[in-house]
Design a protein around this motif. Structure first.
Motif, PDB file in Angstrom:
ATOM      1  N   GLY A  56     -15.748  15.998  49.602  1.00  0.00           N
ATOM      2  CA  GLY A  56     -16.817  16.952  49.352  1.00  0.00           C
ATOM      3  C   GLY A  56     -16.594  17.750  48.091  1.00  0.00           C
ATOM      4  O   GLY A  56     -17.531  18.066  47.355  1.00  0.00           O
ATOM      5  N   PHE A  57     -15.333  18.050  47.796  1.00  0.00           N
ATOM      6  CA  PHE A  57     -15.014  18.816  46.599  1.00  0.00           C
ATOM      7  C   PHE A  57     -15.201  18.003  45.326  1.00  0.00           C
ATOM      8  O   PHE A  57     -15.441  18.562  44.262  1.00  0.00           O
ATOM      9  CB  PHE A  57     -13.579  19.325  46.692  1.00  0.00           C
ATOM     10  CG  PHE A  57     -13.414  20.518  47.585  1.00  0.00           C
ATOM     11  CD1 PHE A  57     -13.250  21.781  47.058  1.00  0.00           C
ATOM     12  CD2 PHE A  57     -13.444  20.379  48.962  1.00  0.00           C
ATOM     13  CE1 PHE A  57     -13.106  22.885  47.875  1.00  0.00           C
ATOM     14  CE2 PHE A  57     -13.301  21.469  49.790  1.00  0.00           C
ATOM     15  CZ  PHE A  57     -13.136  22.724  49.252  1.00  0.00           C
ATOM     16  N   LEU A  58     -15.083  16.691  45.429  1.00  0.00           N
ATOM     17  CA  LEU A  58     -15.266  15.861  44.241  1.00  0.00           C
ATOM     18  C   LEU A  58     -16.698  15.916  43.728  1.00  0.00           C
ATOM     19  O   LEU A  58     -16.953  15.618  42.564  1.00  0.00           O
ATOM     20  CB  LEU A  58     -14.878  14.409  44.560  1.00  0.00           C
ATOM     21  CG  LEU A  58     -13.402  14.188  44.920  1.00  0.00           C
ATOM     22  CD1 LEU A  58     -13.154  12.725  45.248  1.00  0.00           C
ATOM     23  CD2 LEU A  58     -12.491  14.646  43.784  1.00  0.00           C
ATOM     24  N   MET A  59     -17.640  16.304  44.588  1.00  0.00           N
ATOM     25  CA  MET A  59     -19.030  16.444  44.177  1.00  0.00           C
ATOM     26  C   MET A  59     -19.303  17.792  43.527  1.00  0.00           C
ATOM     27  O   MET A  59     -20.374  18.001  42.942  1.00  0.00           O
ATOM     28  CB  MET A  59     -19.962  16.272  45.382  1.00  0.00           C
ATOM     29  CG  MET A  59     -19.983  14.874  45.963  1.00  0.00           C
ATOM     30  SD  MET A  59     -20.677  13.666  44.810  1.00  0.00           S
ATOM     31  CE  MET A  59     -22.413  14.130  44.884  1.00  0.00           C
ATOM     32  N   ARG A  60     -18.363  18.698  43.620  1.00  0.00           N
ATOM     33  CA  ARG A  60     -18.606  20.045  43.118  1.00  0.00           C
ATOM     34  C   ARG A  60     -18.847  20.094  41.617  1.00  0.00           C
ATOM     35  O   ARG A  60     -19.727  20.837  41.167  1.00  0.00           O
ATOM     36  CB  ARG A  60     -17.462  20.975  43.534  1.00  0.00           C
ATOM     37  CG  ARG A  60     -17.420  21.207  45.029  1.00  0.00           C
ATOM     38  CD  ARG A  60     -16.257  22.061  45.451  1.00  0.00           C
ATOM     39  NE  ARG A  60     -16.430  23.425  44.984  1.00  0.00           N
ATOM     40  CZ  ARG A  60     -16.141  24.506  45.707  1.00  0.00           C
ATOM     41  NH1 ARG A  60     -15.677  24.368  46.930  1.00  0.00           N
ATOM     42  NH2 ARG A  60     -16.306  25.695  45.220  1.00  0.00           N
ATOM     43  N   PRO A  61     -18.100  19.331  40.779  1.00  0.00           N
ATOM     44  CA  PRO A  61     -18.428  19.359  39.348  1.00  0.00           C
ATOM     45  C   PRO A  61     -19.851  18.890  39.053  1.00  0.00           C
ATOM     46  O   PRO A  61     -20.518  19.439  38.169  1.00  0.00           O
ATOM     47  CB  PRO A  61     -17.389  18.414  38.733  1.00  0.00           C
ATOM     48  CG  PRO A  61     -16.229  18.472  39.665  1.00  0.00           C
ATOM     49  CD  PRO A  61     -16.844  18.574  41.032  1.00  0.00           C
ATOM     50  N   LEU A  62     -20.332  17.885  39.796  1.00  0.00           N
ATOM     51  CA  LEU A  62     -21.717  17.444  39.611  1.00  0.00           C
ATOM     52  C   LEU A  62     -22.675  18.549  40.041  1.00  0.00           C
ATOM     53  O   LEU A  62     -23.666  18.833  39.363  1.00  0.00           O
ATOM     54  CB  LEU A  62     -21.978  16.169  40.418  1.00  0.00           C
ATOM     55  CG  LEU A  62     -23.406  15.617  40.370  1.00  0.00           C
ATOM     56  CD1 LEU A  62     -23.821  15.313  38.927  1.00  0.00           C
ATOM     57  CD2 LEU A  62     -23.526  14.370  41.242  1.00  0.00           C
ATOM     58  N   GLY A  63     -22.379  19.186  41.174  1.00  0.00           N
ATOM     59  CA  GLY A  63     -23.200  20.315  41.605  1.00  0.00           C
ATOM     60  C   GLY A  63     -23.176  21.443  40.595  1.00  0.00           C
ATOM     61  O   GLY A  63     -24.189  22.107  40.359  1.00  0.00           O
ATOM     62  N   ILE A 363     -18.714  24.973  35.775  1.00  0.00           N
ATOM     63  CA  ILE A 363     -17.886  23.815  35.428  1.00  0.00           C
ATOM     64  C   ILE A 363     -16.407  24.149  35.585  1.00  0.00           C
ATOM     65  O   ILE A 363     -15.644  23.405  36.217  1.00  0.00           O
ATOM     66  CB  ILE A 363     -18.185  23.341  33.996  1.00  0.00           C
ATOM     67  CG1 ILE A 363     -19.602  22.768  33.914  1.00  0.00           C
ATOM     68  CG2 ILE A 363     -17.173  22.291  33.548  1.00  0.00           C
ATOM     69  CD1 ILE A 363     -20.092  22.556  32.493  1.00  0.00           C
ATOM     70  N   GLY A 364     -15.966  25.277  35.021  1.00  0.00           N
ATOM     71  CA  GLY A 364     -14.554  25.650  35.106  1.00  0.00           C
ATOM     72  C   GLY A 364     -14.096  25.881  36.532  1.00  0.00           C
ATOM     73  O   GLY A 364     -13.045  25.385  36.959  1.00  0.00           O
ATOM     74  N   TYR A 365     -14.873  26.619  37.283  1.00  0.00           N
ATOM     75  CA  TYR A 365     -14.518  26.925  38.671  1.00  0.00           C
ATOM     76  C   TYR A 365     -14.472  25.660  39.519  1.00  0.00           C
ATOM     77  O   TYR A 365     -13.505  25.421  40.252  1.00  0.00           O
ATOM     78  CB  TYR A 365     -15.528  27.922  39.248  1.00  0.00           C
ATOM     79  CG  TYR A 365     -15.365  28.174  40.725  1.00  0.00           C
ATOM     80  CD1 TYR A 365     -14.455  29.116  41.188  1.00  0.00           C
ATOM     81  CD2 TYR A 365     -16.105  27.471  41.663  1.00  0.00           C
ATOM     82  CE1 TYR A 365     -14.286  29.354  42.544  1.00  0.00           C
ATOM     83  CE2 TYR A 365     -15.944  27.689  43.023  1.00  0.00           C
ATOM     84  CZ  TYR A 365     -15.038  28.639  43.457  1.00  0.00           C
ATOM     85  OH  TYR A 365     -14.873  28.858  44.797  1.00  0.00           O
ATOM     86  N   ASN A 366     -15.505  24.838  39.420  1.00  0.00           N
ATOM     87  CA  ASN A 366     -15.597  23.684  40.309  1.00  0.00           C
ATOM     88  C   ASN A 366     -14.654  22.554  39.928  1.00  0.00           C
ATOM     89  O   ASN A 366     -14.228  21.787  40.801  1.00  0.00           O
ATOM     90  CB  ASN A 366     -17.043  23.193  40.373  1.00  0.00           C
ATOM     91  CG  ASN A 366     -17.905  24.111  41.206  1.00  0.00           C
ATOM     92  OD1 ASN A 366     -17.730  24.224  42.411  1.00  0.00           O
ATOM     93  ND2 ASN A 366     -18.836  24.803  40.570  1.00  0.00           N
TER      94      ASN A 366
END
Length: 420
Positions: A56-63, A363-366
Protein backbone atom coordinates in the motif's frame (compact mmCIF):
# COMPACT_ATOMS: atom_id res chain seq x y z
CA UNK A 1 -16.37 29.11 17.58
CA UNK A 2 -13.09 30.89 16.83
CA UNK A 3 -11.70 31.06 13.33
CA UNK A 4 -8.61 29.07 14.37
CA UNK A 5 -10.73 26.29 15.87
CA UNK A 6 -12.85 26.06 12.72
CA UNK A 7 -9.67 25.78 10.63
CA UNK A 8 -8.31 23.01 12.84
CA UNK A 9 -11.53 20.99 12.76
CA UNK A 10 -11.90 21.35 8.99
CA UNK A 11 -8.32 20.29 8.35
CA UNK A 12 -8.28 17.45 10.86
CA UNK A 13 -11.57 15.62 10.56
CA UNK A 14 -10.98 13.88 7.26
CA UNK A 15 -7.51 12.91 8.43
CA UNK A 16 -8.92 11.24 11.54
CA UNK A 17 -11.38 9.25 9.45
CA UNK A 18 -8.85 8.31 6.81
CA UNK A 19 -6.15 7.07 9.16
CA UNK A 20 -8.68 5.02 11.10
CA UNK A 21 -9.35 3.16 7.85
CA UNK A 22 -5.68 2.76 6.98
CA UNK A 23 -4.62 1.59 10.46
CA UNK A 24 -7.14 -1.21 10.82
CA UNK A 25 -5.08 -3.44 8.55
CA UNK A 26 -2.02 -3.16 10.77
CA UNK A 27 -3.90 -3.85 13.99
CA UNK A 28 -5.72 -6.89 12.62
CA UNK A 29 -2.55 -8.27 11.00
CA UNK A 30 -2.47 -11.45 13.14
CA UNK A 31 -6.06 -12.24 12.12
CA UNK A 32 -5.51 -11.37 8.46
CA UNK A 33 -2.32 -13.43 8.40
CA UNK A 34 -4.20 -16.58 9.41
CA UNK A 35 -7.22 -16.00 7.15
CA UNK A 36 -5.46 -14.82 3.97
CA UNK A 37 -1.94 -16.32 4.27
CA UNK A 38 -2.30 -19.61 6.17
CA UNK A 39 1.02 -21.33 6.93
CA UNK A 40 2.43 -23.73 9.50
CA UNK A 41 5.10 -21.08 10.28
CA UNK A 42 3.36 -18.03 11.77
CA UNK A 43 6.36 -15.82 10.91
CA UNK A 44 5.94 -16.68 7.22
CA UNK A 45 2.27 -15.66 7.44
CA UNK A 46 3.21 -12.38 9.10
CA UNK A 47 5.92 -11.61 6.54
CA UNK A 48 3.35 -12.12 3.74
CA UNK A 49 0.77 -10.00 5.54
CA UNK A 50 3.17 -7.13 6.17
CA UNK A 51 4.31 -7.45 2.56
CA UNK A 52 0.76 -6.52 1.54
CA UNK A 53 0.82 -3.74 4.17
CA UNK A 54 4.01 -2.40 2.58
CA UNK A 55 2.51 -2.68 -0.92
CA UNK A 56 0.00 0.00 0.00
CA UNK A 57 2.86 2.36 0.74
CA UNK A 58 4.41 1.77 -2.67
CA UNK A 59 1.39 3.56 -4.17
CA UNK A 60 1.95 6.61 -2.02
CA UNK A 61 4.42 8.35 -4.39
CA UNK A 62 1.87 7.98 -7.20
CA UNK A 63 -0.83 9.35 -4.90
CA UNK A 64 1.53 12.20 -4.01
CA UNK A 65 1.94 13.09 -7.69
CA UNK A 66 -1.79 12.88 -8.44
CA UNK A 67 -3.10 14.71 -5.39
CA UNK A 68 -0.16 17.12 -5.32
CA UNK A 69 -1.05 18.18 -8.86
CA UNK A 70 -4.72 18.59 -7.91
CA UNK A 71 -3.84 20.55 -4.77
CA UNK A 72 -1.48 22.93 -6.59
CA UNK A 73 -3.67 23.48 -9.66
CA UNK A 74 -7.29 23.05 -8.50
CA UNK A 75 -7.01 23.79 -4.80
CA UNK A 76 -6.24 22.10 -1.49
CA UNK A 77 -9.96 21.62 -0.80
CA UNK A 78 -10.71 19.46 -3.85
CA UNK A 79 -7.70 17.24 -3.24
CA UNK A 80 -8.74 16.62 0.37
CA UNK A 81 -12.35 15.79 -0.55
CA UNK A 82 -11.35 13.26 -3.23
CA UNK A 83 -8.86 11.44 -1.01
CA UNK A 84 -11.50 10.65 1.63
CA UNK A 85 -13.71 8.75 -0.81
CA UNK A 86 -10.77 6.88 -2.34
CA UNK A 87 -9.95 5.53 1.12
CA UNK A 88 -13.48 4.62 2.21
CA UNK A 89 -14.44 2.35 -0.70
CA UNK A 90 -11.51 -0.14 -0.58
CA UNK A 91 -11.70 -0.22 3.24
CA UNK A 92 -15.33 -1.30 2.99
CA UNK A 93 -14.42 -3.89 0.35
CA UNK A 94 -11.79 -5.46 2.64
CA UNK A 95 -14.63 -6.13 5.05
CA UNK A 96 -16.50 -8.26 2.50
CA UNK A 97 -13.56 -10.12 0.94
CA UNK A 98 -13.62 -13.94 0.89
CA UNK A 99 -10.78 -15.68 2.74
CA UNK A 100 -8.09 -18.03 1.42
CA UNK A 101 -10.11 -21.03 2.58
CA UNK A 102 -13.04 -19.87 0.41
CA UNK A 103 -11.39 -18.79 -2.86
CA UNK A 104 -7.71 -19.69 -2.56
CA UNK A 105 -5.07 -17.37 -4.00
CA UNK A 106 -7.73 -14.94 -5.24
CA UNK A 107 -8.25 -13.79 -1.63
CA UNK A 108 -4.74 -12.32 -1.06
CA UNK A 109 -4.80 -10.92 -4.60
CA UNK A 110 -8.00 -8.95 -3.94
CA UNK A 111 -6.66 -7.89 -0.55
CA UNK A 112 -3.54 -6.49 -2.20
CA UNK A 113 -5.59 -4.52 -4.74
CA UNK A 114 -7.60 -2.92 -1.93
CA UNK A 115 -4.40 -1.97 -0.13
CA UNK A 116 -2.99 -0.39 -3.28
CA UNK A 117 -6.06 1.86 -3.57
CA UNK A 118 -5.76 2.81 0.10
CA UNK A 119 -2.10 3.70 -0.43
CA UNK A 120 -2.98 5.91 -3.41
CA UNK A 121 -5.41 7.84 -1.24
CA UNK A 122 -3.11 8.30 1.74
CA UNK A 123 -0.45 9.60 -0.65
CA UNK A 124 -2.49 12.79 -0.95
CA UNK A 125 -4.41 13.04 2.29
CA UNK A 126 -1.82 13.61 4.97
CA UNK A 127 0.34 16.10 3.12
CA UNK A 128 -2.71 17.93 1.83
CA UNK A 129 -3.90 18.33 5.40
CA UNK A 130 -0.46 19.57 6.52
CA UNK A 131 -0.36 22.13 3.72
CA UNK A 132 -3.87 23.39 4.39
CA UNK A 133 -3.42 23.80 8.14
CA UNK A 134 0.02 25.43 8.16
CA UNK A 135 -0.91 27.83 5.32
CA UNK A 136 -4.01 28.83 7.30
CA UNK A 137 -2.15 29.36 10.60
CA UNK A 138 -1.86 32.78 12.26
CA UNK A 139 1.58 34.39 12.31
CA UNK A 140 3.88 32.82 14.87
CA UNK A 141 1.69 29.72 15.36
CA UNK A 142 2.58 27.52 12.40
CA UNK A 143 4.28 24.92 14.59
CA UNK A 144 1.26 24.64 16.88
CA UNK A 145 -1.35 24.54 14.11
CA UNK A 146 0.68 22.16 11.96
CA UNK A 147 1.13 19.73 14.85
CA UNK A 148 -2.61 19.03 14.81
CA UNK A 149 -2.13 17.12 11.57
CA UNK A 150 -0.09 14.30 13.16
CA UNK A 151 -2.44 14.65 16.14
CA UNK A 152 -5.43 13.91 13.91
CA UNK A 153 -3.62 11.04 12.16
CA UNK A 154 -2.71 9.70 15.59
CA UNK A 155 -6.31 10.11 16.74
CA UNK A 156 -7.54 8.15 13.72
CA UNK A 157 -5.05 5.37 14.30
CA UNK A 158 -5.87 5.51 18.01
CA UNK A 159 -9.51 4.97 17.10
CA UNK A 160 -8.46 1.94 15.05
CA UNK A 161 -6.42 0.66 17.98
CA UNK A 162 -9.31 1.20 20.39
CA UNK A 163 -11.72 -0.63 18.09
CA UNK A 164 -9.19 -3.44 17.73
CA UNK A 165 -8.82 -3.68 21.52
CA UNK A 166 -12.60 -3.74 21.95
CA UNK A 167 -13.18 -6.51 19.44
CA UNK A 168 -10.23 -8.69 20.44
CA UNK A 169 -11.05 -8.35 24.14
CA UNK A 170 -14.83 -8.85 24.00
CA UNK A 171 -15.20 -11.47 21.25
CA UNK A 172 -14.20 -15.08 21.49
CA UNK A 173 -11.38 -16.11 19.12
CA UNK A 174 -13.90 -18.10 17.09
CA UNK A 175 -16.24 -15.11 16.63
CA UNK A 176 -13.33 -12.74 15.91
CA UNK A 177 -11.96 -14.92 13.12
CA UNK A 178 -15.38 -15.86 11.74
CA UNK A 179 -16.95 -12.39 11.39
CA UNK A 180 -15.84 -9.92 14.08
CA UNK A 181 -12.75 -8.66 12.24
CA UNK A 182 -14.93 -7.54 9.29
CA UNK A 183 -17.13 -5.04 11.15
CA UNK A 184 -14.54 -2.24 11.65
CA UNK A 185 -13.70 -2.35 7.92
CA UNK A 186 -17.36 -2.22 6.89
CA UNK A 187 -17.73 1.03 8.81
CA UNK A 188 -15.36 2.59 6.29
CA UNK A 189 -18.21 3.59 3.99
CA UNK A 190 -19.88 5.57 6.79
CA UNK A 191 -16.57 7.16 7.66
CA UNK A 192 -16.11 8.21 4.03
CA UNK A 193 -19.53 9.84 3.84
CA UNK A 194 -18.97 11.88 6.99
CA UNK A 195 -15.49 12.90 5.88
CA UNK A 196 -16.68 14.00 2.43
CA UNK A 197 -19.50 16.11 3.88
CA UNK A 198 -17.17 17.91 6.29
CA UNK A 199 -14.49 18.45 3.67
CA UNK A 200 -16.95 20.22 1.35
CA UNK A 201 -17.36 22.86 4.08
CA UNK A 202 -13.66 23.79 4.11
CA UNK A 203 -12.71 27.30 2.96
CA UNK A 204 -9.80 27.30 0.52
CA UNK A 205 -6.27 27.93 1.80
CA UNK A 206 -5.37 31.66 1.69
CA UNK A 207 -1.94 30.89 0.20
CA UNK A 208 -3.49 28.98 -2.71
CA UNK A 209 -6.05 31.74 -3.23
CA UNK A 210 -3.18 34.23 -3.43
CA UNK A 211 -1.40 32.11 -6.05
CA UNK A 212 -4.61 31.72 -8.05
CA UNK A 213 -5.48 35.43 -7.85
CA UNK A 214 -2.02 36.41 -9.09
CA UNK A 215 -2.26 33.97 -12.01
CA UNK A 216 0.84 32.07 -10.90
CA UNK A 217 -0.61 28.55 -10.77
CA UNK A 218 1.96 26.12 -12.16
CA UNK A 219 0.99 24.20 -15.27
CA UNK A 220 2.93 21.16 -14.06
CA UNK A 221 3.77 21.59 -10.37
CA UNK A 222 5.11 18.04 -10.01
CA UNK A 223 7.62 18.58 -12.81
CA UNK A 224 8.58 22.00 -11.44
CA UNK A 225 9.17 20.56 -7.98
CA UNK A 226 11.29 17.69 -9.33
CA UNK A 227 13.27 20.14 -11.48
CA UNK A 228 13.77 23.07 -9.13
CA UNK A 229 13.23 21.66 -5.62
CA UNK A 230 15.31 18.49 -5.60
CA UNK A 231 17.33 19.56 -2.55
CA UNK A 232 14.19 20.39 -0.58
CA UNK A 233 12.59 17.08 -1.60
CA UNK A 234 15.68 15.14 -0.47
CA UNK A 235 15.63 17.04 2.82
CA UNK A 236 11.98 16.07 3.30
CA UNK A 237 12.86 12.43 2.57
CA UNK A 238 15.66 12.50 5.14
CA UNK A 239 13.52 14.10 7.84
CA UNK A 240 10.69 11.65 7.23
CA UNK A 241 12.93 8.58 7.30
CA UNK A 242 12.62 8.56 11.09
CA UNK A 243 8.98 9.61 10.88
CA UNK A 244 8.14 6.46 8.93
CA UNK A 245 10.24 3.90 10.78
CA UNK A 246 9.46 5.21 14.26
CA UNK A 247 5.71 5.41 13.87
CA UNK A 248 5.14 2.16 12.03
CA UNK A 249 7.55 0.19 14.18
CA UNK A 250 6.45 1.53 17.56
CA UNK A 251 2.74 2.17 17.14
CA UNK A 252 1.66 -0.28 14.43
CA UNK A 253 4.10 -3.22 14.36
CA UNK A 254 4.69 -3.40 18.11
CA UNK A 255 1.23 -4.84 18.86
CA UNK A 256 1.94 -7.75 16.52
CA UNK A 257 5.49 -8.06 17.93
CA UNK A 258 4.12 -8.40 21.44
CA UNK A 259 1.40 -10.87 20.45
CA UNK A 260 3.29 -13.02 17.95
CA UNK A 261 6.92 -12.85 19.09
CA UNK A 262 6.58 -12.41 22.87
CA UNK A 263 3.24 -14.29 23.10
CA UNK A 264 1.70 -11.40 25.04
CA UNK A 265 -2.14 -11.28 24.83
CA UNK A 266 -3.20 -9.31 21.74
CA UNK A 267 -6.00 -7.55 23.61
CA UNK A 268 -3.59 -6.33 26.30
CA UNK A 269 -1.07 -5.24 23.66
CA UNK A 270 -3.73 -3.14 21.94
CA UNK A 271 -4.76 -1.57 25.27
CA UNK A 272 -1.12 -0.57 25.93
CA UNK A 273 -0.88 0.82 22.41
CA UNK A 274 -4.07 2.81 22.90
CA UNK A 275 -2.73 4.37 26.13
CA UNK A 276 0.66 5.25 24.64
CA UNK A 277 -0.89 6.75 21.51
CA UNK A 278 -3.18 8.88 23.67
CA UNK A 279 -0.07 10.30 25.35
CA UNK A 280 1.62 10.79 21.96
CA UNK A 281 -1.41 12.67 20.60
CA UNK A 282 -1.62 14.91 23.68
CA UNK A 283 2.07 15.82 23.57
CA UNK A 284 2.41 16.71 19.87
CA UNK A 285 0.53 20.05 20.01
CA UNK A 286 2.62 20.94 23.08
CA UNK A 287 5.82 20.28 21.13
CA UNK A 288 4.49 22.13 18.09
CA UNK A 289 3.73 25.18 20.22
CA UNK A 290 7.17 24.93 21.85
CA UNK A 291 8.77 25.01 18.38
CA UNK A 292 7.10 28.40 17.81
CA UNK A 293 9.03 29.70 20.82
CA UNK A 294 12.46 28.02 20.66
CA UNK A 295 12.65 26.94 17.01
CA UNK A 296 12.05 23.74 15.05
CA UNK A 297 15.65 22.55 14.90
CA UNK A 298 16.34 22.01 18.64
CA UNK A 299 13.31 19.73 18.96
CA UNK A 300 14.11 17.74 15.81
CA UNK A 301 17.66 17.18 17.07
CA UNK A 302 16.55 16.23 20.59
CA UNK A 303 13.89 13.80 19.38
CA UNK A 304 16.06 12.02 16.82
CA UNK A 305 19.09 11.77 19.12
CA UNK A 306 16.90 10.52 21.95
CA UNK A 307 15.51 7.73 19.76
CA UNK A 308 19.00 6.80 18.57
CA UNK A 309 20.21 6.45 22.16
CA UNK A 310 17.13 4.90 23.77
CA UNK A 311 15.63 2.48 21.21
CA UNK A 312 17.74 -0.52 22.25
CA UNK A 313 17.27 -0.03 26.05
CA UNK A 314 13.53 0.44 25.55
CA UNK A 315 13.22 -2.76 23.51
CA UNK A 316 15.02 -4.57 26.31
CA UNK A 317 12.37 -3.17 28.65
CA UNK A 318 9.58 -4.48 26.39
CA UNK A 319 10.79 -8.08 26.53
CA UNK A 320 10.24 -8.23 30.29
CA UNK A 321 6.80 -9.41 29.18
CA UNK A 322 4.78 -7.73 31.94
CA UNK A 323 2.08 -5.12 31.42
CA UNK A 324 3.79 -2.45 33.51
CA UNK A 325 7.22 -2.75 31.88
CA UNK A 326 5.78 -2.81 28.36
CA UNK A 327 3.58 0.23 29.08
CA UNK A 328 6.56 2.13 30.52
CA UNK A 329 8.62 1.35 27.41
CA UNK A 330 5.95 2.51 25.00
CA UNK A 331 5.27 5.67 27.01
CA UNK A 332 8.95 6.61 26.82
CA UNK A 333 8.85 5.96 23.09
CA UNK A 334 5.75 8.20 22.86
CA UNK A 335 7.58 11.07 24.57
CA UNK A 336 10.61 10.87 22.28
CA UNK A 337 8.50 10.54 19.13
CA UNK A 338 6.32 13.53 20.10
CA UNK A 339 9.40 15.76 20.44
CA UNK A 340 10.35 14.97 16.84
CA UNK A 341 6.84 14.85 15.32
CA UNK A 342 5.50 18.06 16.88
CA UNK A 343 7.49 20.60 14.81
CA UNK A 344 7.87 18.41 11.70
CA UNK A 345 4.73 19.48 9.72
CA UNK A 346 5.64 23.17 9.92
CA UNK A 347 9.22 22.41 8.87
CA UNK A 348 8.03 20.52 5.79
CA UNK A 349 5.69 23.31 4.68
CA UNK A 350 8.38 25.93 5.27
CA UNK A 351 10.71 24.08 2.88
CA UNK A 352 8.61 24.81 -0.25
CA UNK A 353 7.06 27.87 -1.96
CA UNK A 354 3.25 27.95 -2.29
CA UNK A 355 3.27 27.50 -6.08
CA UNK A 356 4.51 23.90 -5.85
CA UNK A 357 4.15 23.23 -2.15
CA UNK A 358 1.59 20.40 -2.30
CA UNK A 359 3.59 18.56 -4.95
CA UNK A 360 7.07 18.99 -3.45
CA UNK A 361 5.96 18.20 0.10
CA UNK A 362 3.88 15.20 -1.01
CA UNK A 363 6.68 13.71 -3.10
CA UNK A 364 9.31 14.03 -0.35
CA UNK A 365 7.06 12.77 2.43
CA UNK A 366 5.60 9.85 0.51
CA UNK A 367 8.91 8.67 -0.93
CA UNK A 368 10.21 8.37 2.62
CA UNK A 369 7.08 6.64 3.90
CA UNK A 370 7.02 4.25 0.94
CA UNK A 371 10.67 3.30 1.42
CA UNK A 372 10.98 3.33 5.19
CA UNK A 373 7.50 3.49 6.75
CA UNK A 374 5.41 0.81 5.09
CA UNK A 375 8.38 -1.55 5.04
CA UNK A 376 9.16 -1.10 8.75
CA UNK A 377 6.96 -3.98 10.04
CA UNK A 378 8.27 -6.21 7.24
CA UNK A 379 11.91 -5.31 7.99
CA UNK A 380 11.41 -5.82 11.73
CA UNK A 381 9.83 -9.25 11.21
CA UNK A 382 12.52 -10.23 8.71
CA UNK A 383 15.35 -9.16 11.03
CA UNK A 384 13.97 -11.31 13.83
CA UNK A 385 13.50 -14.28 11.50
CA UNK A 386 17.01 -14.05 10.05
CA UNK A 387 18.99 -13.13 13.17
CA UNK A 388 16.97 -14.88 15.85
CA UNK A 389 17.43 -11.72 17.96
CA UNK A 390 14.10 -10.38 19.23
CA UNK A 391 15.74 -7.00 19.92
CA UNK A 392 16.86 -6.53 16.30
CA UNK A 393 13.99 -4.14 15.31
CA UNK A 394 15.67 -1.55 17.55
CA UNK A 395 18.71 -1.54 15.24
CA UNK A 396 16.59 -0.30 12.33
CA UNK A 397 15.19 2.47 14.52
CA UNK A 398 18.69 3.52 15.59
CA UNK A 399 19.94 3.78 12.00
CA UNK A 400 16.86 5.77 10.95
CA UNK A 401 17.22 8.16 13.88
CA UNK A 402 20.88 8.83 13.10
CA UNK A 403 20.15 9.59 9.44
CA UNK A 404 17.37 12.05 10.32
CA UNK A 405 19.56 13.62 13.02
CA UNK A 406 22.24 14.42 10.42
CA UNK A 407 19.64 15.89 8.04
CA UNK A 408 18.15 18.02 10.83
CA UNK A 409 21.63 19.19 11.83
CA UNK A 410 22.08 20.69 8.35
CA UNK A 411 18.64 22.32 8.36
CA UNK A 412 18.27 26.10 8.31
CA UNK A 413 16.04 27.37 11.12
CA UNK A 414 12.70 28.55 9.72
CA UNK A 415 10.31 29.22 12.60
CA UNK A 416 10.49 33.01 12.16
CA UNK A 417 10.57 32.96 8.35
CA UNK A 418 7.66 34.30 6.28
CA UNK A 419 6.04 31.67 4.04
CA UNK A 420 6.93 32.30 0.38
Amino acid sequence: MSSLRKTLIAGMVGNVMEWYDFALFGYFAPVIARLFFPSEDHLVSLVNTFGVFAAGFLMRPLGAAVFGHVGDTMGRKKALAASVILMAVPTFLIGVLPTYQEVGVMAPTLLTLCRLLQGLSVGGEYTGSITFLVESAPAGRRGYVGSWTPFSACAGILLGSGVGALFTSDLSPEALYAWGWRLPFLCGIIVGGVGLYLRTKIAESPDFESVRTSGEIAASPVREALTHRRREILTAVGLNWLNGTAFYTIFVYLTTYLASILKFPLGSALIINTISMTVLAALMPVMGALSDKVGRKPLLLAGSLGLALMSYPLFRLLVHDTFGFILAGQLMFALLVSIYFGPLPAVLVELFPARERCSGLSIGYNLALALFGGSAPLVATYLIKETGNILSPSFYLIVSALVSFVVALRLRESFRAVLK
